[in-house]
Design a protein around this motif. Structure first.
Motif, PDB file in Angstrom:
ATOM      1  N   MET A   1      31.588  31.813  42.951  1.00 34.85           N
ATOM      2  CA  MET A   1      32.083  30.406  42.398  1.00 34.85           C
ATOM      3  C   MET A   1      31.719  30.179  41.198  1.00 34.85           C
ATOM      4  O   MET A   1      32.600  29.671  40.221  1.00 34.85           O
ATOM      5  N   ILE A   2      30.451  30.321  40.624  1.00 35.06           N
ATOM      6  CA  ILE A   2      30.130  30.251  39.299  1.00 35.06           C
ATOM      7  C   ILE A   2      30.795  31.247  38.138  1.00 35.06           C
ATOM      8  O   ILE A   2      31.249  30.914  37.246  1.00 35.06           O
ATOM      9  N   PHE A   3      30.998  32.662  38.735  1.00 31.20           N
ATOM     10  CA  PHE A   3      31.446  33.121  38.219  1.00 31.20           C
ATOM     11  C   PHE A   3      32.888  33.079  37.687  1.00 31.20           C
ATOM     12  O   PHE A   3      33.614  33.364  36.626  1.00 31.20           O
ATOM     13  N   LEU A   4      33.729  32.519  38.836  1.00 31.86           N
ATOM     14  CA  LEU A   4      35.069  32.390  38.934  1.00 31.86           C
ATOM     15  C   LEU A   4      35.290  31.218  37.836  1.00 31.86           C
ATOM     16  O   LEU A   4      36.434  31.199  36.985  1.00 31.86           O
ATOM     17  N   GLY A   5      34.372  30.080  37.710  1.00 33.91           N
ATOM     18  CA  GLY A   5      34.397  29.045  36.883  1.00 33.91           C
ATOM     19  C   GLY A   5      34.098  29.375  35.455  1.00 33.91           C
ATOM     20  O   GLY A   5      34.634  28.760  34.580  1.00 33.91           O
ATOM     21  N   ASN A   6      33.347  30.416  35.249  1.00 32.47           N
ATOM     22  CA  ASN A   6      32.939  30.619  33.811  1.00 32.47           C
ATOM     23  C   ASN A   6      33.986  31.969  33.307  1.00 32.47           C
ATOM     24  O   ASN A   6      33.830  32.052  32.056  1.00 32.47           O
ATOM     25  N   PHE A   7      34.590  32.586  34.007  1.00 30.97           N
ATOM     26  CA  PHE A   7      35.407  33.763  33.581  1.00 30.97           C
ATOM     27  C   PHE A   7      36.234  33.583  32.253  1.00 30.97           C
ATOM     28  O   PHE A   7      36.199  34.198  31.216  1.00 30.97           O
TER      29      PHE A   7
ATOM     30  N   ALA B   1      45.077  38.027  38.862  1.00 25.76           N
ATOM     31  CA  ALA B   1      45.512  37.250  37.329  1.00 25.76           C
ATOM     32  C   ALA B   1      44.469  37.956  36.420  1.00 25.76           C
ATOM     33  O   ALA B   1      44.813  37.831  35.209  1.00 25.76           O
ATOM     34  N   ASN B   2      43.230  38.296  36.707  1.00 25.29           N
ATOM     35  CA  ASN B   2      42.289  38.727  35.812  1.00 25.29           C
ATOM     36  C   ASN B   2      41.741  40.225  35.825  1.00 25.29           C
ATOM     37  O   ASN B   2      40.717  40.516  35.109  1.00 25.29           O
ATOM     38  N   SER B   3      42.155  41.056  36.814  1.00 29.34           N
ATOM     39  CA  SER B   3      41.693  42.335  36.923  1.00 29.34           C
ATOM     40  C   SER B   3      42.100  43.138  35.515  1.00 29.34           C
ATOM     41  O   SER B   3      41.241  43.961  34.939  1.00 29.34           O
ATOM     42  N   GLU B   4      43.406  42.927  35.095  1.00 30.05           N
ATOM     43  CA  GLU B   4      43.774  43.517  33.809  1.00 30.05           C
ATOM     44  C   GLU B   4      43.055  42.947  32.560  1.00 30.05           C
ATOM     45  O   GLU B   4      42.634  43.631  31.529  1.00 30.05           O
ATOM     46  N   VAL B   5      42.571  41.712  32.546  1.00 30.45           N
ATOM     47  CA  VAL B   5      41.848  41.204  31.358  1.00 30.45           C
ATOM     48  C   VAL B   5      40.457  41.945  31.366  1.00 30.45           C
ATOM     49  O   VAL B   5      39.764  41.941  30.392  1.00 30.45           O
ATOM     50  N   MET B   6      39.734  41.982  32.543  1.00 28.47           N
ATOM     51  CA  MET B   6      38.436  42.577  32.695  1.00 28.47           C
ATOM     52  C   MET B   6      38.704  44.038  32.238  1.00 28.47           C
ATOM     53  O   MET B   6      37.609  44.526  31.612  1.00 28.47           O
TER      54      MET B   6
END
Length: 461
Positions: free
Chosen positions: A160-166, A307-312
């Motif tokens: 949850m903290i990771f999702l909020g900070n990503f 939504a964020n796999s490509e960003v990573m």
């Protein structure tokens, strides 16, 4: 009786201690306390107190709740829960469903410090086995029991903290990586910069030829020394001279700094910290994927990964490119990547560019001053015409200077001090000077005559 200032233990704190084996009432029955009361009574001594009755009252007043947490930890948890502003059930449900709208990121980071310890889990298990009523527990202990029932609690909290900070972290890292890549590649590909360094190397070898052997290169910090070396008349630095040479002989190199990009931004980047942050994001992404594989029915995790796999992946690729481009550029200029972080490497070029531009401005100013001086020497009338166009203050100052010069000129010419009388007195004095003889004894003429010393020199003997 006076009050004995000791630190008393609560009834809930004596379990398993030596005090459970002590019987102070037995001691009081065996002793005669009247003498003690007489020796230690206060001035306002009241009737003797019934110790047994006091202990019964204390037992009745003492809290009967069982505690599962250390007191300071329980107080801090109570403060944190008040900040959350939600019920125990709402908080735990939001964690189980990864509901970031219900719980703020700050609250989650605070709550992460209160993950149940092994000792607390043991006490919780003992409490449940004994089937004691939950009403005996404080609100903090009740929260801890419900909190500990969440499966994979630590993993869920970290996800949850990771999702909020990503998103914020990714947006912060991308520009820094791009600055490192652009600055490194522009430095290495700039042909004008290479030619200027070639000129610096040539002048350095020429200056050191009689005392040192020829150098094949130099450290970038040597560029700062161009400002320290001054000419014989101390009017210009070596950099000024090099700029003159480049301007006159190699004019195509004058705008070399236009080929260099993002040096200022790259110079403020801590590349090691950025790469570490990217690795941390990758670890968080892997943890999120594992959680999603364990419960693929979570829409929150599914949407986030989509939504964020490509960003990573782009962040990982850019971090690898930035590291390789930077190390290649540093080695290209003869430096060691381990000893030259971006905060040291790029500022060396920035200082050189600023000094180069300043030298260009100085040279341009000197040229204008020389041209103005030559023009003033060749056309004095023109300079007077220019003075007429100046401000009234400058005109007044000029007039004052002219007046002073005129007065000094008059003082340099010694004029005879002749006091002219009335009715042709001067002619009478001149006639008398020619007729009255000079007295050698006194070196003076008759005292009745007044004349200047200049006439004495011109009078006939």
């Amino acid at each position: 009786m006076p009050v004995f200032n000791w630190v008393a233990l609560k009834p809930s704190q004596i379990d398993g201690t030596v005090f459970t084996e002590l019987n102070d009432e037995k001691v009081l029955q065996e002793l005669d306390m009247s003498d003690f009361e007489e020796q230690f009574k206060t001035k306002a001594q009241g009737p003797a107190l019934d110790i047994s009755a006091l202990k019964v009252k204390a037992t009745q007043k003492a809290p009967s709740k069982v505690t599962l947490m250390e007191s300071n930890r329980a107080k801090n948890l109570a403060i944190t829960l008040r900040k959350g502003g939600r019920s125990i059930q709402d908080i735990c449900t939001a964690i189980e469903t990864y509901d970031q709208q219900a719980l703020s990121l700050d609250f989650l980071e605070l709550l992460l410090r209160f993950l149940p310890t092994e000792y607390e889990r043991t006490l919780i298990g003992k409490f449940e086995r004994e089937q004691q009523p939950p009403e005996e527990l404080s609100d903090e202990d009740q929260f801890m029991i419900r909190f500990s029932k969440i499966p994979r609690l630590a993993e869920r909290m970290n996800v949850m903290i990771f999702l909020g900070n990503f998103n914020d972290t990714a947006q912060l890292l991308m520009p820094q990586l791009n600055a490192i890549i652009a600055a490194s590649m522009s430095l290495k590909s700039s042909s004008k910069l290479r030619n200027i360094l070639e000129i610096v190397l040539a002048f350095g070898n020429y200056m050191n030829s009689s005392k040192r052997g020829a150098a094949y290169g130099f450290r970038l910090q040597s560029l700062d020394a161009l400002l320290e070396m001054k000419s014989t008349d101390r009017k210009q630095t070596l950099l000024h001279y090099l700029v003159r040479v480049i301007t006159e002989k190699y004019p195509e190199l004058t705008g070399f700094h236009t080929e260099l990009h993002f040096l200022d931004k790259a110079g403020s980047v801590s590349l090691d910290s950025v790469l570490q942050d990217v690795r941390s994001l990758q670890q968080g992404m892997e943890l999120t994927r594992k959680e999603f594989m364990r419960q693929d029915d979570s829409p929150v995790l599914k949407e986030f990964l989509k939504a964020n796999s490509e960003v990573m992946e782009k962040l990982q690729a850019d971090s690898k490119t930035a590291k390789e481009a930077y190390e290649s550029a540093v080695e290209y200029f003869g430096e060691n990547p381990k000893n030259s972080p971006p905060t040291t490497f790029f500022p060396m070029f920035m200082r050189f560019i600023r000094a180069y531009k300043k030298a260009e401005q100085d040279i341009e100013l000197w040229k204008k001053q020389e041209a103005a001086a030559k023009e003033a020497e060749s056309s004095p009338n023109g300079s007077e015409d220019q003075l007429d166009t100046k401000s009234p203050i400058q005109k007044a100052k000029r007039q004052q200077m002219d007046m002073i010069a005129e007065l000094k000129k008059k003082q340099m010419v010694k004029e005879p001090l002749i006091y002219e009388g009335k009715d042709g007195a001067i002619e009478d004095i001149i006639s008398a000077l020619k007729t009255v003889p000079f007295t050698a004894r006194t070196g003076k003429r008759s005292s009745r005559l007044f004349c200047d010393a200049s006439f004495n020199e011109e009078s006939p003997l």
